[in-house]
Design a protein around this motif. Sequence first.
Motif, PDB file in Angstrom:
ATOM      1  N   VAL A  85      -8.438  -2.480  -2.536  1.00 53.59           N
ATOM      2  CA  VAL A  85      -8.857  -1.095  -2.749  1.00 53.59           C
ATOM      3  C   VAL A  85      -8.084  -0.563  -3.947  1.00 53.59           C
ATOM      4  CG1 VAL A  85      -8.931   1.233  -1.737  1.00 53.59           C
ATOM      5  CG2 VAL A  85      -9.215  -0.768  -0.264  1.00 53.59           C
ATOM      6  N   TYR A 143       0.844  -1.192   0.000  1.00 53.54           N
ATOM      7  CA  TYR A 143       0.000   0.000   0.000  1.00 53.54           C
ATOM      8  C   TYR A 143       0.880   1.243   0.000  1.00 53.54           C
ATOM      9  CZ  TYR A 143       0.847   0.620   5.013  1.00 53.54           C
ATOM     10  OH  TYR A 143       1.424   0.832   6.234  1.00 53.54           O
ATOM     11  N   GLN A 160      -4.899   5.031  -3.848  1.00 58.87           N
ATOM     12  CA  GLN A 160      -5.307   4.338  -2.619  1.00 58.87           C
ATOM     13  C   GLN A 160      -5.164   2.812  -2.713  1.00 58.87           C
ATOM     14  OE1 GLN A 160      -6.012   6.002   0.180  1.00 58.87           O
ATOM     15  NE2 GLN A 160      -5.573   7.861  -0.967  1.00 58.87           N
ATOM     16  N   CYS A 161      -4.419   2.309  -3.666  1.00 61.16           N
ATOM     17  CA  CYS A 161      -4.333   0.867  -3.905  1.00 61.16           C
ATOM     18  C   CYS A 161      -3.813   0.103  -2.677  1.00 61.16           C
ATOM     19  CB  CYS A 161      -3.418   0.586  -5.099  1.00 61.16           C
ATOM     20  SG  CYS A 161      -3.297  -1.167  -5.508  1.00 61.16           S
TER      21      CYS A 161
END
Length: 142
Positions: free
Chosen positions: A63, A39, A104-105
């Motif tokens: 996400v 992230y 936002q991965c």
Amino acid sequence: MSLIKWIDFQTLGDERGSLVSIEQGKVVPFEIKRVYYIYRTAEGVSRGYHAHRNLQQVAICLVGKCRMVLDDGVTREDVWLDCATKGILIEGGMWREMHDFSEQCVLLVLASAPYDEADYIRNYEEFLAITRQSRIATSLQC
């Protein structure tokens, strides 16, 4: 034959929201020995650039999204990971790269073994040589 092997996870839920349960031996085809996630990958940064000799993994983008490139030494394919209910199975002997991470991965990875540096192939030319040798050995057995 495609290198991309999708795993669909069953979604449960109601008006309160959704839930995905992942159980080894049911949907994940190996015993899960390690779990990690990637992230806050900075814009323009790519990750991976390695293969594993034996390790199997399932990658799930919880996400956001990212683009996964898989390469078996002959074929190279890419696919977008952008759905929390779908994962991609990455078997041993497969070069992988991750690109184009959204802001936002969160990329979750389930692995069949604990971390082992000896299982990594970090040089692409070495990876190609190993896969070439493997194909030759397999063709001689037939």
